[in-house]
Design a protein around this motif. Structure first.
Motif, PDB file in Angstrom:
ATOM      1  N   GLY A 325       0.811  -1.206   0.000  1.00 51.59           N
ATOM      2  CA  GLY A 325       0.000   0.000   0.000  1.00 51.59           C
ATOM      3  C   GLY A 325       0.843   1.253   0.000  1.00 51.59           C
ATOM      4  N   PRO A 326       0.199   2.429  -0.014  1.00 52.39           N
ATOM      5  CA  PRO A 326       0.937   3.699  -0.029  1.00 52.39           C
ATOM      6  C   PRO A 326       1.909   3.812   1.134  1.00 52.39           C
ATOM      7  CG  PRO A 326      -1.408   4.071  -0.409  1.00 52.39           C
ATOM      8  CD  PRO A 326      -1.267   2.628  -0.014  1.00 52.39           C
ATOM      9  N   GLY A 327       3.158   4.133   0.818  1.00 53.31           N
ATOM     10  CA  GLY A 327       4.157   4.378   1.852  1.00 53.31           C
ATOM     11  C   GLY A 327       4.742   3.138   2.480  1.00 53.31           C
ATOM     12  N   CYS A 328       4.418   1.932   1.958  1.00 57.23           N
ATOM     13  CA  CYS A 328       4.926   0.697   2.565  1.00 57.23           C
ATOM     14  C   CYS A 328       6.335   0.341   2.112  1.00 57.23           C
ATOM     15  CB  CYS A 328       3.977  -0.466   2.272  1.00 57.23           C
ATOM     16  SG  CYS A 328       2.562  -0.514   3.406  1.00 57.23           S
ATOM     17  N   SER A 573     -18.636  -3.489  -6.173  1.00 53.94           N
ATOM     18  CA  SER A 573     -17.675  -3.670  -7.266  1.00 53.94           C
ATOM     19  C   SER A 573     -16.636  -2.551  -7.272  1.00 53.94           C
ATOM     20  CB  SER A 573     -18.426  -3.702  -8.603  1.00 53.94           C
ATOM     21  OG  SER A 573     -17.519  -3.801  -9.678  1.00 53.94           O
ATOM     22  N   LEU A 574     -17.081  -1.312  -7.085  1.00 60.33           N
ATOM     23  CA  LEU A 574     -16.146  -0.187  -7.036  1.00 60.33           C
ATOM     24  C   LEU A 574     -15.208  -0.294  -5.841  1.00 60.33           C
ATOM     25  CD1 LEU A 574     -18.606   2.697  -7.982  1.00 60.33           C
ATOM     26  CD2 LEU A 574     -16.653   1.940  -9.345  1.00 60.33           C
ATOM     27  N   LEU A 575     -15.752  -0.689  -4.690  1.00 58.94           N
ATOM     28  CA  LEU A 575     -14.930  -0.819  -3.487  1.00 58.94           C
ATOM     29  C   LEU A 575     -13.871  -1.899  -3.643  1.00 58.94           C
ATOM     30  CD1 LEU A 575     -17.656  -0.317  -0.756  1.00 58.94           C
ATOM     31  CD2 LEU A 575     -15.578   1.045  -1.010  1.00 58.94           C
ATOM     32  N   GLU A 576     -14.222  -2.999  -4.291  1.00 54.99           N
ATOM     33  CA  GLU A 576     -13.233  -4.067  -4.482  1.00 54.99           C
ATOM     34  C   GLU A 576     -12.127  -3.620  -5.428  1.00 54.99           C
ATOM     35  OE1 GLU A 576     -12.900  -6.841  -2.791  1.00 54.99           O
ATOM     36  OE2 GLU A 576     -14.591  -6.132  -1.605  1.00 54.99           O
ATOM     37  N   GLU A 577     -12.493  -2.797  -6.428  1.00 51.83           N
ATOM     38  CA  GLU A 577     -11.472  -2.250  -7.327  1.00 51.83           C
ATOM     39  C   GLU A 577     -10.496  -1.373  -6.541  1.00 51.83           C
ATOM     40  OE1 GLU A 577      -9.806  -1.648 -11.138  1.00 51.83           O
ATOM     41  OE2 GLU A 577     -11.786  -2.556 -10.943  1.00 51.83           O
ATOM     42  N   THR A 579      -9.956  -1.549  -3.319  1.00 52.69           N
ATOM     43  CA  THR A 579      -9.232  -2.414  -2.386  1.00 52.69           C
ATOM     44  C   THR A 579      -8.055  -3.088  -3.071  1.00 52.69           C
ATOM     45  OG1 THR A 579     -11.285  -2.840  -1.179  1.00 52.69           O
ATOM     46  CG2 THR A 579      -9.460  -4.359  -0.809  1.00 52.69           C
ATOM     47  N   GLU A 580      -8.247  -3.515  -4.332  1.00 53.38           N
ATOM     48  CA  GLU A 580      -7.161  -4.148  -5.086  1.00 53.38           C
ATOM     49  C   GLU A 580      -5.948  -3.238  -5.171  1.00 53.38           C
ATOM     50  OE1 GLU A 580      -7.494  -5.849  -8.992  1.00 53.38           O
ATOM     51  OE2 GLU A 580      -9.406  -6.777  -8.480  1.00 53.38           O
ATOM     52  N   HIS A 581      -6.185  -1.944  -5.292  1.00 51.99           N
ATOM     53  CA  HIS A 581      -5.082  -0.986  -5.380  1.00 51.99           C
ATOM     54  C   HIS A 581      -4.600  -0.542  -3.998  1.00 51.99           C
ATOM     55  CE1 HIS A 581      -6.518  -0.860  -9.530  1.00 51.99           C
ATOM     56  NE2 HIS A 581      -5.359  -0.304  -9.846  1.00 51.99           N
ATOM     57  N   GLN A 582      -5.095  -1.178  -2.950  1.00 52.99           N
ATOM     58  CA  GLN A 582      -4.643  -0.991  -1.575  1.00 52.99           C
ATOM     59  C   GLN A 582      -4.811   0.448  -1.089  1.00 52.99           C
ATOM     60  OE1 GLN A 582      -1.479  -3.530  -0.185  1.00 52.99           O
ATOM     61  NE2 GLN A 582      -0.951  -4.090  -2.283  1.00 52.99           N
ATOM     62  N   LEU A 583      -5.929   1.063  -1.508  1.00 49.52           N
ATOM     63  CA  LEU A 583      -6.257   2.404  -1.049  1.00 49.52           C
ATOM     64  C   LEU A 583      -7.352   2.397   0.001  1.00 49.52           C
ATOM     65  CD1 LEU A 583      -6.092   4.181  -4.503  1.00 49.52           C
ATOM     66  CD2 LEU A 583      -4.484   4.458  -2.620  1.00 49.52           C
ATOM     67  N   VAL A 584      -7.986   1.258   0.209  1.00 51.30           N
ATOM     68  CA  VAL A 584      -8.961   1.079   1.275  1.00 51.30           C
ATOM     69  C   VAL A 584      -8.775  -0.328   1.823  1.00 51.30           C
ATOM     70  CG1 VAL A 584     -10.819   0.208  -0.210  1.00 51.30           C
ATOM     71  CG2 VAL A 584     -11.401   1.378   1.926  1.00 51.30           C
ATOM     72  N   THR A 585      -9.037  -0.512   3.105  1.00 51.59           N
ATOM     73  CA  THR A 585      -8.873  -1.809   3.747  1.00 51.59           C
ATOM     74  C   THR A 585     -10.237  -2.466   3.911  1.00 51.59           C
ATOM     75  OG1 THR A 585      -6.947  -1.007   4.960  1.00 51.59           O
ATOM     76  CG2 THR A 585      -8.013  -3.000   5.796  1.00 51.59           C
ATOM     77  N   ALA A 586     -10.315  -3.727   3.496  1.00 50.00           N
ATOM     78  CA  ALA A 586     -11.536  -4.509   3.687  1.00 50.00           C
ATOM     79  C   ALA A 586     -11.352  -5.395   4.909  1.00 50.00           C
ATOM     80  CB  ALA A 586     -11.827  -5.362   2.453  1.00 50.00           C
ATOM     81  N   GLU A 587     -12.256  -5.269   5.871  1.00 51.27           N
ATOM     82  CA  GLU A 587     -12.162  -6.040   7.103  1.00 51.27           C
ATOM     83  C   GLU A 587     -13.080  -7.255   7.007  1.00 51.27           C
ATOM     84  OE1 GLU A 587     -13.281  -3.155   9.987  1.00 51.27           O
ATOM     85  OE2 GLU A 587     -11.423  -1.985   9.775  1.00 51.27           O
ATOM     86  N   ALA A 588     -12.549  -8.424   7.272  1.00 50.75           N
ATOM     87  CA  ALA A 588     -13.321  -9.661   7.160  1.00 50.75           C
ATOM     88  C   ALA A 588     -14.523  -9.627   8.100  1.00 50.75           C
ATOM     89  CB  ALA A 588     -12.436 -10.859   7.482  1.00 50.75           C
TER      90      ALA A 588
END
Length: 635
Positions: A325-328, A573-577, A579-588
């Motif tokens: 992700g950003p800054g990693c 669908s937009l959120l998963e896109e 998430t793929e780019h690691q700009l938002v975190t999906a919590e199980a």
């Protein structure tokens, strides 16, 4: 030479029409320097206010700023007049201070600001150096370095923006100096650079690039014992100041000096590779980072996958994909691993930064042109067509053991365009998202640092007395950084350059910056977020900006759908896109639940809001959600 000149690479000077008209007022000088060093780019009002007054602007700050701008215009437009149609005519060409709705920009022609001229010459020198045209590169680097008359902004007050610009310019200065000295050594001018290198090593005792070049120059000058003493002093300085051992490169040079290896002798030919072909394998890896914290297992995994591919019966190049992700720290990781395995690729190491499509990144075609020139193909024989460049590159690399390091990879097409063909070759690629590609042999994901590693990285180099009594504040700062190395290092740097600040003061500053929508609230990850936004489809990019404005906590796809005015499936669908780019975190989902919750890192959210061109925490509808509850400005 232009009639207007601003000089910041040393004592500050402003010349108009050949006459020095440098302002004497400290803040006026500071403002002009900021606008000049960012020539032809908008500097927003909030950035100017932060630079001039940091956290303590005067009550009448807008009026004061307008007064400064008025005074600058009097300096810049002394011969202003109107033509017969009432249009303004300037007596100094294109040089002018323009006002926009959000700030100001200094309109300049090339060469009117010495810092801009310096950066352009260095870029040209790097391009010539990458293409093997060493004589031309050396001339460009000398011209660039000749513009420096002393420390950058030598006699100016410096707020956070000028401090950041100074760090960048000084780093570019060191890199250009190192490249120019490298060219001198390749050309047999080791006697000429000895004095300069001695001074540089004294000034930068932990800079291993200067240390290695001084050792090599001394050895070639017949002073082998002095070269060995340089190594001993470098080892002591690294240990005392950074707690580090010398890098493999300087240790290898030490062993070669001890053995009087003929590899260190002056090359008998000083012609460029364009003239004689690839007489020397290209070594284009960026400088190795000082240290990687908390990445031991990831480094071991990548190094093992890249170890001498043909010994494992490989039928094609080994590809290791590194995501984060950003800054990693994907770029730093790839550079470090590339240096660790470079010895296994004797035919060279090539590097390209594609920048995920943002300005300043190479296209695959441009990267291939650089690769081919480095491998001995004359510039005039590099094909114009991308497909022809790909075929020529694969043909050239069929029998080589070559490492290609690519940063900012956006998709599989770019990966295959830059992939060599030999089984002894390898590709180390940094990307924001995972690529489902059969060519990838090993995938390494860089997540946030563990708490202990994050704490160690933050406290390294800070005096114990500054943090001993602020345990709670340190914990809050680490929580804000969320284990992101770039954010942690930026926070540590801000404390280091402001020794009068406590950790609590830094926390207050960042929270104020977040509330005002200032870029500094991102703690250094804004550029990485911008890179992550570029490859996103336009609809997903727009959705991310709306969602960062709407939510400052966790939210579901159903809540996102309400903000985006789309169905729940479309929002998911937009959120998963994103998430793929690691700009938002999906919590199980928790046990027994079936609802995924999403959450933006505070730093990513601050960066995305700033990039959207707004410091507000609400979109045009006039509301946002906190904890899933709609909040209006009135509430």
């Amino acid at each position: 030479m232009s009639a207007v000149r601003v000089r910041v690479l040393g004592p500050f000077e402003f010349h108009h029409g050949g006459t020095a008209v440098t302002p004497s007022a400290a803040k006026l000088r500071q403002l002009l320097a900021l606008l000049a060093v960012r020539e032809n780019r908008l500097v927003r009002n909030d950035q100017i206010i932060e630079e001039l007054w940091e956290q303590h602007p005067p009550r009448s700050v807008s009026t004061t700023l307008q007064t400064y701008v008025y005074q600058l215009r009097k300096l810049i437009r002394p011969h202003e007049r109107l033509d017969r149609r009432g249009a303004r005519v300037l007596g100094a060409g294109s040089f002018d201070l323009e006002t926009t709705a959000n700030g100001y920009l200094l309109r300049c022609s090339p060469g009117e600001v010495d810092a801009g001229a310096f950066e352009r010459l260095v870029r040209q020198g790097n391009a010539e150096h990458a293409g093997g045209r060493l004589d031309t590169a050396g001339r460009l680097f000398r011209s660039a370095l000749a513009l420096w008359r002393g420390p950058v902004f030598a006699d100016l007050s410096q707020g956070p923006l000028l401090q950041a610009e100074a760090v960048g310019l000084e780093e570019l200065y060191r890199n250009a100096t190192e490249r120019r000295i490298e060219i001198d050594l390749q050309s047999g001018r080791h006697h000429e650079v000895l004095g300069e290198l001695t001074g540089l090593v004294a000034q930068y005792p932990t800079h291993e690039g200067f240390q290695t070049k001084l050792m090599l120059a001394l050895y070639r000058a017949g002073r082998r014992s002095d070269a060995l003493h340089v190594y001993q002093r470098a080892r002591e300085a690294l240990s005392a100041e950074l707690g580090l051992d010398p890098s493999p490169a300087i240790r290898r040079l030490h062993a070669q000096v001890l053995a009087a290896s003929p590899v260190l002798d002056v090359p008998s030919l000083t012609l460029t590779r364009r003239q004689v072909g690839p007489s020397e394998a290209p070594r284009h890896l960026p400088a190795r980072p000082a240290a990687l914290v908390g990445r031991d297992s990831e480094v071991a995994s990548a190094v093992a996958a890249l170890a001498v591919p043909e010994q494992r019966g490989a039928v094609g190049p080994t590809v290791v994909l590194v995501t984060g992700g950003p800054g990693c720290g994907v770029s730093a990781f790839c550079s470090d691993v590339g240096h660790r395995v470079a010895h296994g690729f004797p035919d060279g190491q090539l590097h390209a930064d594609l920048g995920s499509g943002v300005e300043g990144g190479l296209t695959p075609g441009a990267a291939l042109a650089c690769f081919l020139r480095a491998l001995g193909v004359p510039a005039e024989r590099v094909p114009e067509c991308l497909e022809d460049r790909i075929r020529l590159f694969r043909g050239r690399t069929a029998d080589l053991r070559l490492l290609v390091v690519v940063d900012g990879l956006a998709d599989s097409a770019q990966l295959h365009a830059l992939m060599p063909s030999g089984a002894g070759c390898a590709v180390l690629a940094g990307a924001r998202r995972m690529l489902p590609d059969a060519a990838v042999r090993r995938a390494v994901r860089l997540g946030p640092l563990a708490e202990a590693d994050a704490r160690g990285l933050l406290l390294a180099g800070l005096e114990d007395h500054r943090v001993a009594s602020e345990t709670e504040a340190v914990g809050e700062l680490l929580a804000l950084c969320e284990g992101v190395p770039k954010a942690i290092v930026t926070a540590r740097t801000r404390l280091a350059v402001r020794p009068h600040w406590t950790v609590r003061h830094l926390l207050r500053s960042v929270r104020t910056e977040t509330r005002l929508g200032l870029p500094t609230a991102q703690l250094g990850i804004g550029e990485s977020v911008a890179r992550g936004l570029e490859p996103l489809p336009a609809q997903a990019r727009h959705a991310l900006r709306l969602l960062t404005l709407a939510f400052d906590g966790g939210f579901t796809s159903a809540q996102a759908a309400e903000v985006l005015d789309v169905g729940v499936d479309g929002a998911e669908s937009l959120l998963e896109e994103i998430t793929e780019h690691q700009l938002v975190t999906a919590e199980a989902p928790s046990s027994g639940a079936d609802v995924v919750r999403y959450r933006f890192s505070p730093l990513v959210r601050a960066a995305a809001v700033t990039l959207a061109g707004s410091g507000r925490s609400a979109d045009q509808r006039g509301w946002h959600l906190v904890g899933g509850r709609r909040i209006t400005p009135a509430s």
